[in-house]
Structure formats: C-alpha cells, structure tokens
Design an enzyme around this catalytic site. Structure first.
Site, short mmCIF file in Angstrom:
data_model
loop_
_atom_site.label_atom_id
_atom_site.label_comp_id
_atom_site.label_asym_id
_atom_site.label_seq_id
_atom_site.Cartn_x
_atom_site.Cartn_y
_atom_site.Cartn_z
N PHE A 11 42.10 86.59 -22.48
CA PHE A 11 43.31 85.99 -22.28
C PHE A 11 43.46 84.72 -22.16
CE2 PHE A 11 45.99 84.75 -17.23
CZ PHE A 11 46.60 85.01 -18.55
N VAL A 52 26.84 85.95 -25.47
CA VAL A 52 26.53 84.87 -24.93
C VAL A 52 25.28 84.80 -23.94
CG1 VAL A 52 29.09 83.53 -25.52
CG2 VAL A 52 28.41 84.35 -23.40
N GLY A 66 22.39 75.03 -22.27
CA GLY A 66 21.39 74.77 -23.39
C GLY A 66 22.19 74.41 -24.72
N LYS A 91 23.28 70.69 -24.32
CA LYS A 91 22.67 70.29 -23.91
C LYS A 91 21.59 69.50 -25.76
CE LYS A 91 17.56 69.56 -21.94
NZ LYS A 91 16.86 70.81 -22.42
N TYR A 135 31.13 89.12 -9.38
CA TYR A 135 31.64 88.03 -9.79
C TYR A 135 31.35 86.97 -9.23
CZ TYR A 135 35.84 85.94 -12.28
OH TYR A 135 36.43 85.42 -12.45
N TYR A 169 22.38 70.83 -13.94
CA TYR A 169 21.95 70.54 -15.65
C TYR A 169 22.98 69.53 -15.38
CZ TYR A 169 19.91 74.40 -18.65
OH TYR A 169 19.07 75.03 -19.51
N THR A 220 46.20 83.78 -12.64
CA THR A 220 46.98 83.37 -13.74
C THR A 220 47.26 84.47 -14.41
OG1 THR A 220 45.41 80.72 -13.51
CG2 THR A 220 46.94 81.98 -15.14
#
Ligand code: UDP
Length: 317
Positions: A11, A57, A102, A105, A145, A159, A175
């Site tokens: 979405f 991912v 990663g 970076k 979550y 990071y 939303t």
C-alpha cells in the site's frame, strides 16, 4: 536520485514509487509479494524509470550501480497479517533492516526506515510525542511487529552513530487510501467493505478506542520531505484529528449511504489483546522542521477510498 523502495508492491510502498517517479527520480521497487500485490504497481510496467525486483529483503540485497536513497517499507503491517506471519514480521523488521542498512552503507546512500506509532504501544502519554518511549508488551500478539520496529530504530541509530550512514526514521500513524487490501483486516477496509455489502460494521469492544486517520497522499508528502531534510531523529507523520472507532463507523455508514447496522463484538482471536486504547500523533516536530501538515479532510480521503473499494466489493458478488 536513484532510490530503492522495499515493500514497493504494498500500500504505502506503491504510493511512494508513484511519488518519487512523479518528482523525476528513478525507482527500483523490491517486494517478495507475501502481502504486497503486483496490481499495485502494474501501471508502472513499461516505465523506463522504474524497475521491479522480486526479492525477500531478509536475504542479502544486491543492486547494480549507484543508489542515493533506500526506503525500507517492507513488512506485514496489519494486525491480522502479523498474527499470521509472526516470524516473517520479526525477520523483515530486524534482518531486513540490517540488510537495507548494509546496502545503504555500501552505496553511501541515505536510509529511511518506516517505523510506526506501534512503537508507543498502548500509550500512557497522549498525544504521542517523539520523546515518549512507549508502553509495549514484548510477548503479546502485537509484540512481533512492535519489537521488530523498535529493533529497527535501534539498529538504524547504531548505523548512523557508528558507521556515519545518513538515516531518517518516520513513525507512521494510521494511514488509509486506495490500494489497501480489502481483506487486510484493518478498520478502514473492514468498515468500508461491510458498509458496501450491507453487513453489520464490526466494532471491537465498546467503540471508545480512538485512532487518528491520515490520507495516503499527505503521508507520502511528509515522508518525501523527511528524506530530504537534515533530521536524524524519528519524526511522527500522521493526522492529529482523533476520533472514536464508533464515530468512525457512523461516518463510513453515512458516506456510503449504507443501511448497515453496527455490531459490537469481541473477536475470538487475539486481535484486541493489547489493542492501544488511544492514538494521536503530536506532529509539532513535523510542522516545525518539515513545514508539513495534513491537507486532506477525512471525508474527502474516505470518499476516494470508498470509490476504490466499491467495484472490488461488487466483483465479489
Ligand atoms: N477495529 C474494529 N473493527 C474492525 C477492525 C478494527 O473495531 O473490524 C478496531 C481495532 O480494535 C482498533 C482500531 O479499530 O481499535 C484500529 O484497528 P486497525 O486494525 O485498523 O489498526 P491498529 O490501529 O490497531 O493497528
């Protein structure tokens, strides 16, 4: 800019793809399609500024060429999704954020994390300001979550501090808009679909819980401004106009001209365990540093969303 958007078929991800493309950028969209749908990005097929890569991912992300920004939006995001997919939810928030960082970076790119009002849990501070640490049950049904997103914020800050990656964190409040899934279980698609079918609107509990609903075009504008800003700390983006779920049900019935009734139920699953009793963003920081505030009235946004769902509900018959 050349940007990677994870969760691009979802979405928010798909609306972000549209936003970046409309502003003249090149977009690589990534999604493993466990909750995302290719229908959300099929209008981008053939657009030479857009590339879709099907990828999970939580595994190493390989992107050829330069990147200016990574927007990490991949995650199951509705309570019934993360009840069904608890391990994937934890993995994409934790391992997925690590992989996205990663990549940022390695490419010297800016990273923006999609965080959430859920990091405030069932809040004891109202409205929620960015400096509130939250009231989260780590082992409740929403914990998968909430804690994944909290870990995500922690690793993003690490990071930023230890690897000097430029990072941004948006805390997204409820939303809504076109491309939500009809059956994703959240209150906006649930109530609109129930009203269009003439079924009773299922208000959980007594209807006094509150939420504050932001239309998707306002949200993506806020996220776009945040990415381009210099703000390294989290920023709430949402609409501060708060209402009870019962009033929201009445609004949906009125806007759809529905004859549906309202039924108060206690769902059999664990959906309302730890369900935040109130939620409203304090957007003072976004107003100040992004010069941003929502523009779309709830009723206007709802009318757009109702027209998106109407043919989809009719097709079920
Ligand atoms: N809710 C409801 N009926 C539904 C779905 C949700 O009353 O059919 C309530 C839910 O208990 C919560 C609010 O609406 O208080 C918003 O729920 P949603 O699942 O949209 O997202 P949340 O804000 O809890 O993440």
């Amino acid at each position: 800019m050349r940007v990677l958007i994870t969760g691009a078929a979802g979405f928010l991800g798909s609306h972000l793809c549209d936003k970046f493309l409309a502003n003249g950028h090149t977009v690589i969209g990534m999604d493993n399609l466990i909750t995302g749908k290719t229908a959300n990005i099929e209008h981008l097929a053939g657009n030479s500024d857009f590339l879709f890569i099907k990828h999970d991912v939580t595994n190493f992300i390989y992107i050829e060429g330069e990147l200016d920004a990574v927007l990490h939006f991949a995650s199951p995001a509705s309570p019934i999704d993360y009840l069904k997919l608890p391990i994937q939810t934890l993995k994409v928030g934790a391992l997925g954020t690590h992989k996205a960082l990663g990549l940022a970076k390695a490419k010297n790119a800016r990273l923006l994390l999609a965080s959430t009002s859920e990091i405030y849990g069932d809040p004891l501070v109202h409205p929620q300001t960015e400096d509130y640490w939250g009231n989260v049950n780590p082992i409740g049904p929403r914990g998968v979550y909430d804690e994944a997103k909290r870990f995500g914020e922690a690793i993003v800050m690490a990071y930023q501090r230890y690897h000097d990656v430029e990072t941004r964190i948006v805390r997204i409040f409820n939303t809504f808009g076109p491309r939500m899934r009809l059956n994703d279980g959240r209150v906006v698609p649930n109530f609109i679909a129930q009203a269009l079918r003439g079924d009773p609107l299922t208000v959980f509990g007594d209807g006094t819980r509150t939420r504050s609903f932001c239309y998707v075009s306002d949200l993506v504008e806020g996220i776009y401004r945040l990415l381009l800003s210099d703000e390294p700390d989290p920023v709430n983006i949402g609409n501060p106009s708060e209402m009870s779920i019962l009033d929201f049900a009445k609004t949906v019935i009125r806007l759809t001209n529905s004859s549906s009734e309202i039924s108060f139920i206690e769902p059999e699953d664990t959906r309302i365990k730890d369900d935040p009793k109130v939620r409203q963003p304090d957007i003072g920081k976004a107003r100040r540093i992004l010069n941003w505030e929502p523009q779309v009235l709830l009723e206007d946004g709802l009318n757009e969303t109702i027209e998106f769902f109407r043919p989809r509900v009719l097709r079920e018959k």
